[in-house]
Scaffold this active site. Structure first.
Site, PDB file in Angstrom:
ATOM      1  CG  ASN A 164      -2.015   1.159   1.066  1.00  0.00           C
ATOM      2  OD1 ASN A 164      -1.932   2.064   1.884  1.00  0.00           O
ATOM      3  ND2 ASN A 164      -2.877   0.929   0.291  1.00  0.00           N
ATOM      4  NE  ARG A 217      -3.871   4.256  -4.457  1.00  0.00           N
ATOM      5  CZ  ARG A 217      -5.259   4.222  -4.546  1.00  0.00           C
ATOM      6  NH1 ARG A 217      -6.084   3.893  -3.523  1.00  0.00           N
ATOM      7  NH2 ARG A 217      -5.851   4.984  -5.504  1.00  0.00           N
ATOM      8  CB  CYS A 218      -4.987   3.233   3.409  1.00  0.00           C
ATOM      9  SG  CYS A 218      -5.267   1.733   2.583  1.00  0.00           S
ATOM     10  CG  MET A 219      -2.987   6.321   6.375  1.00  0.00           C
ATOM     11  SD  MET A 219      -1.908   6.516   8.086  1.00  0.00           S
ATOM     12  CE  MET A 219      -0.344   6.546   7.010  1.00  0.00           C
TER      13      MET A 219
END
Length: 409
Positions: A353, A398-400
């Site tokens: 990620n 990326r999630c954050m």
């Protein structure tokens, strides 16, 4: 460069502006007995999570990236008393409060908060029953009595620091998502107000998906590979029906994309989104978790004669990507180097990620040492951040992050 407030036509163009959410008191409302309900596996230590997140934000600023915060944008969107009141009422309606007296008490509590950002952060944190006047037993309904041990009048939103999921920026447009779980679907309310009322973004951004839809899609399954090609994941959190609705809207609104690659892979929590197993890190390089490769199905979707044309791709994934991106060869960089133990451990800790902030420049957790070494061997520049507490929510760089503006590539 267009003056449009949202400009995201790739995964790798130099990142100019990004939205984050600094973890707040919502994490302190996580309890062991209710982790599954709130989609968590563990309880992060808020103080350290904030330090790690602040270091992440500073690392982005050090690269010349403007950092926006969800809580600030949402607060700035409450531009009049009427809009503020409307926001409170929608928040209460979506909190599924069964008892009228409780709803009245919470409404009074929220209206008593005069600062808009403090109000927004309180809605994110959730409301404990002990914050409200006690309801006499004789005034309680059956639900109140049965759930008397449950500590919250309104659940917290601990997943909010994963800003990638409630909405996704696609070209000059936004997919305002309907999320997999009720506990996260409430998060999309902030995006609704930002893109409807914010002084910069309100009314200036086309929606290619709407939170009112009844099928689910999340931003971790929406990747912008180039100005012509999107990738979407059919996953635990995103279903095929939502993807079809999204794609019809993208093609009809002429957002600019010509083809979509739909990735169907294992439906389970450890592979909850496409970006937990597959991310683009350079013009011709992707990270991938080797465990998905055997069961992966890829479909090419185009729009012809006002309907979707869908073809299942049977060839090699790297060749398919190279063909669609117009490069000679694509390198698939396997998480953990393909070693079954290292791959499983580092994928669980979001080794796949990555957040690409420029071609060949990526933000990663420092803990994924095997994958990071391989990325460096492929010539990538790594910006390593600590994530001992942040990773407990099962999300990486990326999630954050939600890009608002990238340079063209």
């Amino acid at each position: 460069m267009s003056s449009h407030p949202i400009q995201v036509f790739s995964e790798i163009g130099k990142l100019k502006k990004v939205m984050l959410h600094r973890p707040g008191k919502e994490l302190e409302n996580l309890l062991p007995d209710y982790l599954e309900r709130l989609l968590f596996d563990d309880i992060p230590f808020l103080e350290d999570a904030q330090k790690e997140h602040d270091a992440f934000a500073q690392a982005l600023r050090d690269e010349g990236i403007e950092v926006l915060y969800l809580e600030q944008l949402a607060a700035e969107s409450l531009t009049s008393p009427e809009i503020r009141d409307q926001f409170i009422e929608e928040y209460l309606d979506e909190a599924n409060i069964r008892d009228r007296q409780t709803k009245v008490a919470i409404r009074e509590l929220l209206h008593g908060i005069k600062d808009n950002q403090e109000l927004v952060e309180k809605t994110m944190a959730g409301i404990q029953k002990v914050e409200l006047p006690e309801i006499p037993d004789e005034a309680k309904d059956l639900t109140d009595l049965v759930e008397s041990d449950y500590p919250f009048a309104i659940d917290p939103m601990p997943n909010l620091y994963f800003t990638r999921d409630p909405f996704a920026t696609i070209g000059n447009a936004v997919s305002l998502n309907h999320m997999f779980a009720d506990t996260r679907n409430r998060e999309t309310l902030y995006g609704k107000y930002i893109f409807k009322y914010h002084p910069i973004y309100g009314g200036k951004v086309d929606l290619v998906y709407n939170r009112e839809e009844d099928t689910r899609i999340e931003g971790g399954d929406e990747l912008v590979l180039s100005k012509d090609v999107l990738a979407v994941g059919i996953s635990q959190r995103t279903d095929a029906a939502s993807i079809e609705k999204l794609l019809v809207n993208i093609f009809k609104k002429n957002v600019g994309f010509k083809k979509v690659l739909a990735f169907e892979f294992a439906n389970n929590r450890k592979f909850m989104h496409l970006d937990t197993v597959f991310t683009m890190v350079d013009y011709d390089k992707f990270t991938i978790h080797p465990e998905i490769e055997g069961d992966l199905h890829v479909y090419s979707v185009t729009y012809e004669n006002e309907k979707l044309k869908i073809v299942e791709e049977k060839g090699d994934l790297a060749e398919l990507l190279a063909q669609n991106l117009g490069v000679e060869k694509v390198h698939l960089i396997r998480c953990g180097g393909g070693n079954i133990v290292a791959a499983a451990r580092e994928q669980w800790n979001d080794g796949s990620n990555t957040l690409t902030i420029a071609p060949g420049v990526v933000v990663v957790y420092d803990r994924n040492t095997v994958t990071n070494k391989i990325l460096e061997e492929y010539g990538l520049r790594l910006i390593k951040i600590r994530g001992s507490e942040l990773v407990r929510g099962r999300g990486g760089p990326r999630c954050m992050s939600m890009p608002f503006e990238r340079e063209e590539v």
